[in-house]
Design a protein around this motif. Structure first.
Motif, mmCIF file in Angstrom:
data_model
loop_
_atom_site.group_PDB
_atom_site.id
_atom_site.type_symbol
_atom_site.label_atom_id
_atom_site.label_comp_id
_atom_site.label_asym_id
_atom_site.label_seq_id
_atom_site.Cartn_x
_atom_site.Cartn_y
_atom_site.Cartn_z
ATOM 1 N N GLU A 1 -6.963 -2.831 1.377
ATOM 2 C CA GLU A 1 -7.126 -2.073 2.272
ATOM 3 C C GLU A 1 -6.529 -1.421 3.492
ATOM 4 O OE1 GLU A 1 -9.076 2.297 2.980
ATOM 5 O OE2 GLU A 1 -9.898 0.752 1.775
ATOM 6 N N ASN B 1 -1.172 4.723 -2.172
ATOM 7 C CA ASN B 1 -3.097 5.066 -2.824
ATOM 8 C C ASN B 1 -3.192 5.048 -1.354
ATOM 9 O OD1 ASN B 1 -3.525 6.115 -4.730
ATOM 10 N ND2 ASN B 1 -3.098 3.682 -6.101
ATOM 11 N N GLN B 2 -4.470 4.416 -0.989
ATOM 12 C CA GLN B 2 -4.671 4.345 0.576
ATOM 13 C C GLN B 2 -4.659 2.529 0.759
ATOM 14 O OE1 GLN B 2 -8.959 6.086 1.547
ATOM 15 N NE2 GLN B 2 -7.135 7.562 2.736
ATOM 16 N N THR C 1 0.569 -0.959 0.545
ATOM 17 C CA THR C 1 0.256 0.562 0.088
ATOM 18 C C THR C 1 0.912 0.997 0.240
ATOM 19 O OG1 THR C 1 -1.942 -0.880 1.296
ATOM 20 C CG2 THR C 1 -1.450 1.328 0.880
#
Length: 100
Positions: free
Chosen positions: A93, A44-45, A39
Protein backbone atom coordinates in the motif's frame (compact mmCIF):
# COMPACT_ATOMS: atom_id res chain seq x y z
CA UNK A 1 15.06 3.06 11.38
CA UNK A 2 15.84 6.02 13.62
CA UNK A 3 14.59 9.45 12.57
CA UNK A 4 18.19 10.67 12.22
CA UNK A 5 18.91 7.83 9.79
CA UNK A 6 15.74 8.59 7.82
CA UNK A 7 16.67 12.27 7.59
CA UNK A 8 20.17 11.39 6.38
CA UNK A 9 18.83 8.96 3.77
CA UNK A 10 16.25 11.46 2.52
CA UNK A 11 18.86 14.23 2.31
CA UNK A 12 21.02 11.91 0.19
CA UNK A 13 18.10 11.01 -2.10
CA UNK A 14 17.12 14.67 -2.51
CA UNK A 15 20.70 15.57 -3.39
CA UNK A 16 20.63 12.89 -6.09
CA UNK A 17 17.77 14.69 -7.82
CA UNK A 18 20.02 17.56 -8.90
CA UNK A 19 23.38 15.78 -8.93
CA UNK A 20 22.85 12.10 -9.71
CA UNK A 21 25.85 9.86 -9.16
CA UNK A 22 24.04 6.66 -10.08
CA UNK A 23 20.64 5.12 -10.63
CA UNK A 24 19.69 4.30 -7.03
CA UNK A 25 17.20 7.16 -6.58
CA UNK A 26 15.54 6.52 -9.93
CA UNK A 27 15.20 2.79 -9.23
CA UNK A 28 13.52 3.58 -5.90
CA UNK A 29 11.10 5.87 -7.74
CA UNK A 30 10.48 3.25 -10.44
CA UNK A 31 9.71 0.68 -7.75
CA UNK A 32 7.35 3.08 -6.00
CA UNK A 33 5.63 3.97 -9.30
CA UNK A 34 5.13 0.31 -10.11
CA UNK A 35 3.33 -0.22 -6.79
CA UNK A 36 1.31 2.94 -7.36
CA UNK A 37 0.26 1.83 -10.86
CA UNK A 38 -0.69 -1.65 -9.64
CA UNK A 39 -2.72 -0.09 -6.82
CA UNK A 40 -4.66 2.11 -9.26
CA UNK A 41 -5.31 -0.90 -11.51
CA UNK A 42 -6.55 -2.96 -8.55
CA UNK A 43 -9.19 -0.39 -7.66
CA UNK A 44 -8.26 -0.74 -3.99
CA UNK A 45 -6.03 1.15 -1.59
CA UNK A 46 -3.48 -1.63 -1.98
CA UNK A 47 -2.20 -4.08 -4.56
CA UNK A 48 -1.42 -7.76 -4.37
CA UNK A 49 1.90 -8.39 -6.02
CA UNK A 50 5.30 -9.98 -5.59
CA UNK A 51 8.88 -8.83 -5.66
CA UNK A 52 9.31 -10.81 -8.90
CA UNK A 53 6.40 -8.97 -10.55
CA UNK A 54 7.87 -5.59 -9.59
CA UNK A 55 11.31 -6.70 -10.76
CA UNK A 56 9.85 -7.59 -14.16
CA UNK A 57 8.37 -4.09 -14.48
CA UNK A 58 11.42 -2.20 -13.20
CA UNK A 59 14.16 -4.26 -14.90
CA UNK A 60 12.30 -6.28 -17.52
CA UNK A 61 13.42 -9.55 -15.92
CA UNK A 62 13.83 -11.18 -12.50
CA UNK A 63 17.63 -11.20 -12.42
CA UNK A 64 17.73 -8.29 -9.95
CA UNK A 65 15.09 -9.50 -7.52
CA UNK A 66 17.44 -9.03 -4.55
CA UNK A 67 17.87 -5.36 -5.46
CA UNK A 68 14.12 -4.79 -5.76
CA UNK A 69 13.68 -6.43 -2.37
CA UNK A 70 16.14 -3.86 -0.95
CA UNK A 71 14.29 -0.98 -2.64
CA UNK A 72 11.02 -2.20 -1.13
CA UNK A 73 12.64 -2.40 2.29
CA UNK A 74 14.01 1.13 1.96
CA UNK A 75 10.65 2.54 0.84
CA UNK A 76 9.00 0.80 3.79
CA UNK A 77 11.58 2.03 6.29
CA UNK A 78 11.20 5.60 5.02
CA UNK A 79 7.42 5.37 5.43
CA UNK A 80 6.37 5.50 1.77
CA UNK A 81 4.79 2.05 1.56
CA UNK A 82 3.50 -0.71 3.79
CA UNK A 83 4.09 -4.37 3.06
CA UNK A 84 2.00 -7.15 4.55
CA UNK A 85 2.38 -10.85 3.94
CA UNK A 86 -1.00 -12.47 3.46
CA UNK A 87 -2.11 -15.95 2.49
CA UNK A 88 0.12 -16.70 -0.47
CA UNK A 89 0.64 -13.13 -1.66
CA UNK A 90 2.15 -9.82 -0.64
CA UNK A 91 -0.07 -6.81 -0.10
CA UNK A 92 1.51 -3.39 -0.67
CA UNK A 93 0.00 0.00 0.00
CA UNK A 94 1.17 3.52 -0.77
CA UNK A 95 1.29 5.55 2.44
CA UNK A 96 2.58 8.86 1.10
CA UNK A 97 3.81 10.45 -2.11
CA UNK A 98 7.48 10.51 -3.03
CA UNK A 99 9.08 13.77 -1.93
CA UNK A 100 12.71 13.19 -2.86
Amino acid sequence: MKQEDKDRKLAYLRSQKDNPTGGYRQLLIDTYNCISDLTVKSGNQYCRTSCADICNVVYGNTHHITMVDKYLYTLKQLGYISIKECQGYTQMEILKKIDF
